[in-house]
Design a protein around this motif. Structure first.
Motif, PDB file in Angstrom:
ATOM      1  N   LYS A 184       2.969   7.805  -9.441  1.00  0.00           N
ATOM      2  CA  LYS A 184       2.118   7.352  -8.319  1.00  0.00           C
ATOM      3  C   LYS A 184       2.258   5.688  -7.821  1.00  0.00           C
ATOM      4  O   LYS A 184       2.331   5.490  -6.855  1.00  0.00           O
ATOM      5  CB  LYS A 184       0.581   7.656  -8.226  1.00  0.00           C
ATOM      6  N   ALA A 185       2.368   5.091  -9.165  1.00  0.00           N
ATOM      7  CA  ALA A 185       2.510   3.817  -9.183  1.00  0.00           C
ATOM      8  C   ALA A 185       3.576   3.341  -8.548  1.00  0.00           C
ATOM      9  O   ALA A 185       3.878   2.298  -7.964  1.00  0.00           O
ATOM     10  CB  ALA A 185       2.036   3.168 -10.309  1.00  0.00           C
ATOM     11  N   ASP A 186       4.731   4.074  -9.044  1.00  0.00           N
ATOM     12  CA  ASP A 186       6.209   3.797  -8.631  1.00  0.00           C
ATOM     13  C   ASP A 186       6.524   4.157  -7.168  1.00  0.00           C
ATOM     14  O   ASP A 186       6.909   3.259  -6.394  1.00  0.00           O
ATOM     15  CB  ASP A 186       7.210   4.630  -9.424  1.00  0.00           C
TER      16      ASP A 186
ATOM     17  N   PHE B  57       5.291  -0.337  -1.155  1.00  0.00           N
ATOM     18  CA  PHE B  57       4.985  -1.878  -0.772  1.00  0.00           C
ATOM     19  C   PHE B  57       6.276  -2.469  -0.359  1.00  0.00           C
ATOM     20  O   PHE B  57       6.353  -3.325   0.454  1.00  0.00           O
ATOM     21  CB  PHE B  57       4.458  -2.242  -2.118  1.00  0.00           C
ATOM     22  N   ASP B  58       7.288  -2.329  -1.313  1.00  0.00           N
ATOM     23  CA  ASP B  58       8.697  -2.890  -1.014  1.00  0.00           C
ATOM     24  C   ASP B  58       9.082  -2.495   0.225  1.00  0.00           C
ATOM     25  O   ASP B  58       9.707  -3.458   0.726  1.00  0.00           O
ATOM     26  CB  ASP B  58       9.700  -2.591  -2.121  1.00  0.00           C
ATOM     27  N   THR B  59       9.009  -1.451   0.687  1.00  0.00           N
ATOM     28  CA  THR B  59       9.574  -0.918   2.049  1.00  0.00           C
ATOM     29  C   THR B  59       8.592  -1.660   3.236  1.00  0.00           C
ATOM     30  O   THR B  59       9.278  -2.315   4.055  1.00  0.00           O
ATOM     31  CB  THR B  59       9.327   0.650   2.319  1.00  0.00           C
ATOM     32  N   ALA B  60       7.362  -1.641   3.037  1.00  0.00           N
ATOM     33  CA  ALA B  60       6.616  -2.514   4.089  1.00  0.00           C
ATOM     34  C   ALA B  60       6.936  -3.907   4.072  1.00  0.00           C
ATOM     35  O   ALA B  60       6.862  -4.638   5.139  1.00  0.00           O
ATOM     36  CB  ALA B  60       5.071  -2.062   3.814  1.00  0.00           C
ATOM     37  N   SER B  61       6.987  -4.411   3.006  1.00  0.00           N
ATOM     38  CA  SER B  61       7.299  -5.964   2.885  1.00  0.00           C
ATOM     39  C   SER B  61       8.696  -6.252   3.345  1.00  0.00           C
ATOM     40  O   SER B  61       8.729  -7.100   4.021  1.00  0.00           O
ATOM     41  CB  SER B  61       7.320  -6.102   1.156  1.00  0.00           C
ATOM     42  N   ALA B  62       9.570  -5.356   3.185  1.00  0.00           N
ATOM     43  CA  ALA B  62      11.156  -5.744   3.932  1.00  0.00           C
ATOM     44  C   ALA B  62      10.856  -5.404   5.183  1.00  0.00           C
ATOM     45  O   ALA B  62      11.457  -6.253   6.063  1.00  0.00           O
ATOM     46  CB  ALA B  62      12.086  -4.643   3.200  1.00  0.00           C
ATOM     47  N   ARG B  63      10.009  -4.469   5.819  1.00  0.00           N
ATOM     48  CA  ARG B  63       9.886  -4.395   7.165  1.00  0.00           C
ATOM     49  C   ARG B  63       8.958  -5.504   7.827  1.00  0.00           C
ATOM     50  O   ARG B  63       9.401  -5.873   8.812  1.00  0.00           O
ATOM     51  CB  ARG B  63       9.048  -2.929   7.529  1.00  0.00           C
ATOM     52  N   ALA B  64       8.259  -5.899   7.049  1.00  0.00           N
ATOM     53  CA  ALA B  64       7.343  -7.046   7.567  1.00  0.00           C
ATOM     54  C   ALA B  64       8.506  -8.334   7.608  1.00  0.00           C
ATOM     55  O   ALA B  64       8.336  -9.172   8.731  1.00  0.00           O
ATOM     56  CB  ALA B  64       6.248  -7.617   6.582  1.00  0.00           C
ATOM     57  N   GLU B  65       9.285  -8.215   6.614  1.00  0.00           N
ATOM     58  CA  GLU B  65      10.147  -9.515   6.786  1.00  0.00           C
ATOM     59  C   GLU B  65      11.100  -9.474   7.986  1.00  0.00           C
ATOM     60  O   GLU B  65      11.447 -10.327   9.012  1.00  0.00           O
ATOM     61  CB  GLU B  65      11.063  -9.884   5.448  1.00  0.00           C
ATOM     62  N   THR B  66      11.529  -8.151   8.287  1.00  0.00           N
ATOM     63  CA  THR B  66      12.351  -7.983   9.275  1.00  0.00           C
ATOM     64  C   THR B  66      11.687  -8.283  10.691  1.00  0.00           C
ATOM     65  O   THR B  66      12.265  -8.990  11.568  1.00  0.00           O
ATOM     66  CB  THR B  66      13.004  -6.288   9.647  1.00  0.00           C
TER      67      THR B  66
END
Length: 101
Positions: free
Chosen positions: A17-19, A25-34
């Motif tokens: 679950k943590a992974d 989070f990494d996907t959302a972070s990348a999307r936010a950067e985009t």
């Protein structure tokens, strides 16, 4: 032993679950950067469009001034042409009167 197995399974599940949460989070972070990059691009494009609009407004103002000058020249030329035509008519009438005398 069952307690250890259950604890290990629970820890493994928590780790999965943590992974998954980290991946989300990494996907959302990348999307936010985009999206941030796109917003920056759109802001630059908006600035360029505003600058082009200012340039267009300045050019339009210059053209309006030129049109005004041309209209003034045309009005002046029209008045001069009317005066010259009136002078021509007067001269023609005088010439006709002299011929009749």
């Amino acid at each position: 032993q069952l307690l250890l197995d259950a604890t290990a399974a629970s820890a493994k599940s928590a780790r999965a679950k943590a992974d998954a949460a980290q991946k989300s989070f990494d996907t959302a972070s990348a999307r936010a950067e985009t999206l941030t990059n796109k917003a920056d691009d759109l802001a630059r494009e908006a600035d360029q469009l505003r600058e082009r609009a200012r340039e267009f407004a300045n050019q339009l103002e210059i053209l309006e001034e030129q049109v005004s000058l041309v209209e003034a020249d045309l009005t002046s030329a029209d008045r001069l042409a009317n005066r010259r035509f009136a002078d021509y008519k007067d001269a023609k009438q005088k010439a006709n009167k002299k011929q009749r005398q």
